[in-house]
Design an enzyme around this catalytic site. Sequence first.
Site, mmCIF file in Angstrom:
data_model
loop_
_atom_site.group_PDB
_atom_site.id
_atom_site.type_symbol
_atom_site.label_atom_id
_atom_site.label_comp_id
_atom_site.label_asym_id
_atom_site.label_seq_id
_atom_site.Cartn_x
_atom_site.Cartn_y
_atom_site.Cartn_z
ATOM 1 N N GLY A 48 -0.643 -5.589 -25.078
ATOM 2 C CA GLY A 48 -0.608 -5.548 -26.540
ATOM 3 C C GLY A 48 -1.559 -6.543 -27.174
ATOM 4 O O GLY A 48 -2.245 -6.236 -28.154
ATOM 5 N N CYS A 49 -1.616 -7.731 -26.608
ATOM 6 C CA CYS A 49 -2.481 -8.773 -27.166
ATOM 7 C C CYS A 49 -3.954 -8.429 -26.963
ATOM 8 O O CYS A 49 -4.791 -8.732 -27.814
ATOM 9 C CB CYS A 49 -2.144 -10.128 -26.555
ATOM 10 S SG CYS A 49 -0.448 -10.636 -26.956
#
Length: 160
Positions: A48-49
């Site tokens: 996600g990051c």
Amino acid sequence: MTDAVRLAPGDAAPDFTLDDQAGAPVTLSDLRGERVVLYFYPAAMTPGCTTEACDFRDSLESLSAAGVRVIGVSKDEIPALAEFAERDGLTFPLLSDPDHAVQEAYGAWGEKQNYGRTVVGSIRSTFVIDADGRIEKAMYNVKATGHVARVRRELGVDAA
């Protein structure tokens, strides 16, 4: 544990100095006169990051053209941030906040749900700080996918 701080539009953005991926200090108040997108993310090189960081990278030209500077902050140590920046071609500052003091000041550290469990950690959050150092927008618990497009829309910045 409850989230102690929730910043809102009009609040003064808490000032800080943190080191970037190259070990150079970045002080928020030094950026007065510019709009800043300050985003907090849980961990470098996680799916996600990475999505969020690469979306900011891909939007950097249009954001910069609109006078907006992007800065990411996580609890990662400098070597991990340097690897993340190198691996994904991230050319904006990634700041190291290992004791999460800055995340706490922005309300971006606290209880959150992770795979159905309550844990304490970084809360994916984004703040738009105006040229006078005040919070223009405060977005908590954002989703990585599609978030940068939402930030661009809210700032009136077209895609690159």
